[in-house]
Structures are given as C-alpha cells and as structure tokens.
Design a protein around this motif. Sequence first.
Motif, PDB file in Angstrom:
ATOM      1  N   MET A   1       1.108  -0.794  -0.045  1.00 37.78           N
ATOM      2  CA  MET A   1      -0.207  -0.162   0.304  1.00 37.78           C
ATOM      3  C   MET A   1       0.620   1.829  -0.048  1.00 37.78           C
ATOM      4  N   MET A   2       0.076   2.326  -0.628  1.00 40.86           N
ATOM      5  CA  MET A   2       0.976   3.506  -0.636  1.00 40.86           C
ATOM      6  C   MET A   2       0.939   4.244   0.726  1.00 40.86           C
ATOM      7  N   SER A   3       1.928   4.985   1.059  1.00 43.14           N
ATOM      8  CA  SER A   3       2.068   6.228   2.041  1.00 43.14           C
ATOM      9  C   SER A   3       0.261   6.831   2.052  1.00 43.14           C
ATOM     10  N   SER A   4       0.603   7.545   3.105  1.00 37.60           N
ATOM     11  CA  SER A   4      -0.791   8.863   3.437  1.00 37.60           C
ATOM     12  C   SER A   4       0.025  10.020   3.141  1.00 37.60           C
ATOM     13  N   SER A   5       2.152   9.781   2.519  1.00 46.18           N
ATOM     14  CA  SER A   5       2.829  11.658   2.695  1.00 46.18           C
ATOM     15  C   SER A   5       2.522  11.160   0.890  1.00 46.18           C
ATOM     16  N   SER A   6       2.426  10.340   0.668  1.00 41.15           N
ATOM     17  CA  SER A   6       1.552  10.646  -1.518  1.00 41.15           C
ATOM     18  C   SER A   6       0.238  11.763  -1.324  1.00 41.15           C
ATOM     19  N   SER A   7      -0.585  11.181  -0.184  1.00 42.66           N
ATOM     20  CA  SER A   7      -1.472  12.367  -0.632  1.00 42.66           C
ATOM     21  C   SER A   7      -1.350  13.452  -0.857  1.00 42.66           C
ATOM     22  N   SER A   8       0.111  14.053  -0.321  1.00 36.73           N
ATOM     23  CA  SER A   8      -0.113  15.505  -0.279  1.00 36.73           C
ATOM     24  C   SER A   8      -0.416  15.977  -1.986  1.00 36.73           C
ATOM     25  N   SER A   9       0.271  14.960  -2.883  1.00 34.86           N
ATOM     26  CA  SER A   9      -0.184  15.489  -4.532  1.00 34.86           C
ATOM     27  C   SER A   9      -1.801  15.446  -4.789  1.00 34.86           C
ATOM     28  N   LYS A  93      -2.599  12.401 -17.473  1.00 32.39           N
ATOM     29  CA  LYS A  93      -1.260  12.741 -16.582  1.00 32.39           C
ATOM     30  C   LYS A  93      -1.982  12.695 -15.026  1.00 32.39           C
ATOM     31  N   MET A  94      -2.993  12.755 -14.550  1.00 32.30           N
ATOM     32  CA  MET A  94      -2.928  12.254 -13.393  1.00 32.30           C
ATOM     33  C   MET A  94      -3.355  10.959 -12.884  1.00 32.30           C
ATOM     34  N   ARG A  95      -2.843  10.041 -12.848  1.00 34.18           N
ATOM     35  CA  ARG A  95      -3.334   8.376 -12.859  1.00 34.18           C
ATOM     36  C   ARG A  95      -3.618   8.020 -11.407  1.00 34.18           C
ATOM     37  N   ASN A  96      -3.800   9.248 -10.703  1.00 38.32           N
ATOM     38  CA  ASN A  96      -4.549   9.201  -8.947  1.00 38.32           C
ATOM     39  C   ASN A  96      -5.979  10.053  -8.839  1.00 38.32           C
ATOM     40  N   TRP A  97      -5.826   9.900 -10.098  1.00 35.75           N
ATOM     41  CA  TRP A  97      -7.649  10.645 -10.175  1.00 35.75           C
ATOM     42  C   TRP A  97      -8.685  10.125  -9.333  1.00 35.75           C
ATOM     43  N   PRO A  98      -9.065   8.872  -9.374  1.00 37.04           N
ATOM     44  CA  PRO A  98      -9.981   7.545  -8.347  1.00 37.04           C
ATOM     45  C   PRO A  98      -9.821   8.458  -7.247  1.00 37.04           C
ATOM     46  N   ASN A 143     -18.422   7.106  -9.905  1.00 37.37           N
ATOM     47  CA  ASN A 143     -18.795   5.472  -9.959  1.00 37.37           C
ATOM     48  C   ASN A 143     -17.604   4.858 -10.816  1.00 37.37           C
ATOM     49  N   ALA A 144     -16.925   5.296 -12.000  1.00 33.91           N
ATOM     50  CA  ALA A 144     -15.588   5.089 -12.133  1.00 33.91           C
ATOM     51  C   ALA A 144     -14.400   4.969 -11.448  1.00 33.91           C
ATOM     52  N   ALA A 145     -14.455   5.952 -10.319  1.00 39.25           N
ATOM     53  CA  ALA A 145     -13.634   5.852  -9.171  1.00 39.25           C
ATOM     54  C   ALA A 145     -14.047   5.018  -8.725  1.00 39.25           C
ATOM     55  N   ARG A 146     -15.022   5.136  -7.856  1.00 37.89           N
ATOM     56  CA  ARG A 146     -15.543   3.859  -6.957  1.00 37.89           C
ATOM     57  C   ARG A 146     -15.615   2.222  -7.248  1.00 37.89           C
ATOM     58  N   GLU A 147     -15.467   1.766  -9.176  1.00 40.16           N
ATOM     59  CA  GLU A 147     -15.399   1.296  -9.249  1.00 40.16           C
ATOM     60  C   GLU A 147     -13.453   0.468  -9.773  1.00 40.16           C
ATOM     61  N   ILE A 148     -12.723   1.236  -9.599  1.00 38.63           N
ATOM     62  CA  ILE A 148     -12.163   0.956  -9.950  1.00 38.63           C
ATOM     63  C   ILE A 148     -10.838   0.791  -8.242  1.00 38.63           C
ATOM     64  N   LEU A 149     -10.959   1.462  -7.226  1.00 36.02           N
ATOM     65  CA  LEU A 149     -11.013   1.853  -5.866  1.00 36.02           C
ATOM     66  C   LEU A 149     -11.358   0.715  -5.581  1.00 36.02           C
ATOM     67  N   SER A 150     -12.422  -0.072  -5.779  1.00 34.51           N
ATOM     68  CA  SER A 150     -13.370  -1.265  -4.697  1.00 34.51           C
ATOM     69  C   SER A 150     -12.824  -2.356  -5.393  1.00 34.51           C
ATOM     70  N   ASP A 151     -12.768  -2.725  -6.598  1.00 33.88           N
ATOM     71  CA  ASP A 151     -11.559  -4.252  -7.250  1.00 33.88           C
ATOM     72  C   ASP A 151     -10.514  -3.821  -6.234  1.00 33.88           C
ATOM     73  N   ALA A 157      -2.874  -2.350  -9.633  1.00 35.90           N
ATOM     74  CA  ALA A 157      -2.333  -1.976 -10.619  1.00 35.90           C
ATOM     75  C   ALA A 157      -2.540  -0.442 -10.660  1.00 35.90           C
ATOM     76  N   LEU A 158      -3.472   0.452 -10.195  1.00 40.63           N
ATOM     77  CA  LEU A 158      -3.354   1.427  -9.795  1.00 40.63           C
ATOM     78  C   LEU A 158      -2.393   2.152  -9.005  1.00 40.63           C
ATOM     79  N   HIS A 159      -1.835   1.946  -8.101  1.00 42.46           N
ATOM     80  CA  HIS A 159      -1.294   1.525  -7.000  1.00 42.46           C
ATOM     81  C   HIS A 159       0.393   1.231  -7.721  1.00 42.46           C
ATOM     82  N   LYS A 160       0.075   0.162  -8.573  1.00 49.40           N
ATOM     83  CA  LYS A 160       2.056   0.080  -8.912  1.00 49.40           C
ATOM     84  C   LYS A 160       1.819   1.466 -10.171  1.00 49.40           C
TER      85      LYS A 160
END
Length: 167
Positions: A1-9, A93-98, A143-151, A157-160
């Motif tokens: 898992m990614m750390s919360s320090s990444s969340s500042s972006s 450009k924003m892979r963290n969009w979800p 809905n799309a963001a939820r679908e990605i993050l719930s699975d 894969a998104l985290h990688k």
Amino acid sequence: MMSSSSSSSSSSDVQNIWFNDVDGEAVESLLDKLEDKEAKACKDIAEDFFQQQNIDMAMFCLATASAKDPNLADIERCKQAYVAHKVVSKKSKMRNWPYVVLGIKDYGVGVEEIERSYKRKALMFHPDKFSSVAANTAMKHINAAREILSDSRTRNALHKVMQNLRV
C-alpha cells in the motif's frame, strides 16, 4: 500500500489543474464581462461554458460567482463537479484521479472509507438533488472511481502505476 505521505499530491494536483489551461487574454476579456454581473448570472454563464465543454472558462466564471457570493446555492457542489470533470480530463497525467474524484487524500484507506467517500459524493452530485449540467457526468466519474478503487486488483495495479510514476 502507498503511504499517506503520497496523498499531499492530491490537493496540489487539483490546485495545479484549476486554471492552468486558460488563455490569459480570454480570461481578461471574460473578467471584464463578468464584472457587472451578479453572482447567479456568473454561475449561469459557467453552466453555459460547461455545456460547451469549456471547463476552464466555466471554472473561471464559477470562481467569480463564488467570490461575489460564497453562499450562492450549490456553488460548492458545482466547484467539486467541475473539478471532477477537469481531473478526469487530465487522467492521462493524473494517475491518482480516482482518489481525487472521490476526495480521498490517503491512498492507504480501506474499502469502508472508499464507500463512505463514494456515498458522500453520490449524495452531493445526484441529479435529483443537484441541478447543474455537470451532475450526470460527475456521477459517472465517481462511479468509475469507486469501481476502480473497490476492486483490489485494479486498485493495486493503479498503485503500481502511481509508484512507478511517483504520483
């Protein structure tokens, strides 16, 4: 898992995309036209720009409406809906969009927090409760963001991808 320090972006990404694609001269001209308008008229102009798929100019009009009357009905919902559209338009450009769309700042949250964030946004953007032209597609984006993050597989894969790109 990614750390919360990444969340500042996440919040800085939203700030960076807020007005970065707008022609300065067009903005000056628009601001001159909006100067005499009431906040509600500025918001209506924003909705017109949004319908024309000019999210940047819509965001400027909305920011002007908000500056004139921060208590204008649904102004915060409109801002968040427009940001969701802008973020999704930049998802290459924003892979963290979800995470940004759902308003999640900690990439290590559990499924329960994802569901809470989703429900909060779904209530906020539901077309029966929110009359913006951005409502329907904002719902599609959350809905799309939820679908990605719930699975777990798609989320991992998104985290990688995010780690490889240092989002």
